[in-house]
Design an enzyme around this catalytic site. Structure first.
Site, PDB file in Angstrom:
ATOM      1  N   HIS A 123       0.919  -0.796   0.196  1.00 17.65           N
ATOM      2  CA  HIS A 123      -0.044  -0.027  -0.190  1.00 17.65           C
ATOM      3  C   HIS A 123       0.569   1.462  -0.249  1.00 17.65           C
ATOM      4  CE1 HIS A 123      -3.341  -2.015   0.709  1.00 17.65           C
ATOM      5  NE2 HIS A 123      -3.151  -2.968   1.044  1.00 17.65           N
ATOM      6  N   ASP A 158      -2.782 -11.123  -1.574  1.00 22.50           N
ATOM      7  CA  ASP A 158      -3.090 -10.131  -0.121  1.00 22.50           C
ATOM      8  C   ASP A 158      -4.386  -9.655  -0.560  1.00 22.50           C
ATOM      9  OD1 ASP A 158      -1.997  -8.555   1.854  1.00 22.50           O
ATOM     10  OD2 ASP A 158      -4.109  -7.355   0.838  1.00 22.50           O
ATOM     11  N   HIS A 160      -6.039  -7.214  -0.234  1.00 22.62           N
ATOM     12  CA  HIS A 160      -6.338  -6.371  -0.395  1.00 22.62           C
ATOM     13  C   HIS A 160      -5.845  -5.674  -1.329  1.00 22.62           C
ATOM     14  CE1 HIS A 160      -6.212  -6.206   3.962  1.00 22.62           C
ATOM     15  NE2 HIS A 160      -7.597  -5.027   3.858  1.00 22.62           N
ATOM     16  N   ASP A 245      -4.598 -12.395   4.283  1.00 18.66           N
ATOM     17  CA  ASP A 245      -5.348 -12.226   4.398  1.00 18.66           C
ATOM     18  C   ASP A 245      -6.795 -12.868   3.788  1.00 18.66           C
ATOM     19  OD1 ASP A 245      -4.218 -10.753   2.870  1.00 18.66           O
ATOM     20  OD2 ASP A 245      -4.585  -8.773   4.195  1.00 18.66           O
TER      21      ASP A 245
HETATM   22 ZN    ZN Z   1      -3.966  -7.082   2.882  1.00 22.24          ZN
END
Ligand code: ZN
Length: 337
Positions: A123, A158, A160, A245
């Site tokens: 991120h 991931d 996200h 995740d």
């Molecule tokens: Zn994540």
């Protein structure tokens, strides 16, 4: 087959508030997973990343601000992202781990590498920490390969979307970025029509999947999109933003992968590159047992390679519809269908 395990003690000294989900025990679980894989584990301690190299991904002023912030005791960089006195060292080693892993493999190590690093990276933007991430570890490692004229793909599983990684290479046709992620979800980017820009048009592949997607959905996305695009792009190296995740027991997200699904995705990478050209960088994942079993399954899957019938699955109607939209979009650049 050996696996290079890159860790540094500072990984465990990057400390936030006691209840914060991004905690040192995650790294212990990932190391245990590497040990459980059955591969011959070769431990390496990564160097701190060269600051000039880090400056190819992040603004020098931002790097100086992070150093000063940690030096002054730290605190929160955004509502989610903390830093403490030991974070500077941890972040430099995290950003250096992928670089060192690539170098080890390039020297003929003969197996993959797994970098158990904290803070995570995907991120992190050029001038901004976000989503528990400070420096974009995988982008730094990828940059060293791209600079040397190597073809590189980043696969980001991931849960996200890796906004920082996508942003870094959005106009660069030398790197293929592929992300599968829960959508809509944090950080809000990763729509299927974010496909790169300028010379990089077509070299960003986003597969946003609905909440509740599981192994059948991910395997179908690999069969229809990820594997064909990787094979056509023909990378020499695959770097993986290995977050865990999307596991069904993860407390922060709502996907339904099992450990074996990570093994299947890792195995599928071998349809494009040999295992000694794969580097995993730890990203998210907040259930300790899921991290451990999924990391072990990842390495076992990569070592064993794809078995008959592992690709493709029973996608839910919602996921199948989204996969179809991605196929339609990406068919402008790739032979998918
Ligand atoms: Zn994540």
């Amino acid at each position: 087959m050996p696996v290079g395990l890159f860790t540094h003690p500072a990984t465990w000294q990057h400390l936030g508030p006691a209840a914060h989900p991004e905690r040192p025990a995650r790294a212990t679980a990932a190391v245990d997973g590497v040990e459980d894989s059955g591969l011959e584990v070769v431990r390496r301690v990564p160097d701190a990343v060269d600051l000039g190299l880090l400056g190819t991904v992040h603004d020098p002023g931002y790097i100086r601000d992070i150093a000063a912030f940690c030096d002054e005791g730290g605190g929160f960089l955004d509502p989610d992202t903390y830093a403490g006195p030991a974070t500077w060292e941890a972040a430099l080693r995290a950003a250096g781990a992928g670089v060192d892993a690539v170098r080890l493999l390039d020297e003929g190590f003969g197996g993959p590498a797994f970098c158990v690093v904290r803070p995570p990276g995907h991120h992190a933007e050029p001038d901004r920490a976000m989503g528990f991430c400070i420096f974009n570890n995988i982008a730094v490692a990828a940059h060293t390969l791209v600079e040397r004229g190597r073809r590189v793909a980043i696969v980001d599983w991931d849960v996200h979307h890796g906004n920082g990684t996508q942003h870094r290479f959005y106009t660069d046709p030398r790197l293929l970025y592929v992300s599968l992620h829960q959508f809509p979800f944090y950080p809000g980017t990763g729509w299927e029509d974010e496909t790169g820009a300028e010379a990089g048009e077509g070299f960003t592949v986003n597969v946003p999947l609905p909440s509740g997607s599981g192994g059948g959905d991910y395997r179908e996305a690999f069969r229809r999109i990820v594997v064909p695009v990787l094979q056509e792009f023909g990378p020499e190296w695959i770097l993986v933003s290995a977050g865990y995740d999307a596991h069904r027991t993860d407390p922060l997200a709502s996907m339904r992968l099992d450990a074996e699904d990570y093994g299947a995705m890792a195995a599928a990478l071998r349809l494009t590159v040999p295992p000694e050209r794969v580097v995993f960088l730890f990203e998210g994942g907040y259930d300790l047992a899921a991290i451990r079993t999924s990391v072990a399954a990842t390495l076992r899957g990569l070592a064993e390679g794809p078995s008959t019938g592992f690709l493709g699955g029973d996608a839910s109607p919602e996921a199948a519809a989204m996969i179809e939209r991605v196929v339609e979009r990406q068919s402008r650049w790739w032979s998918v269908g």
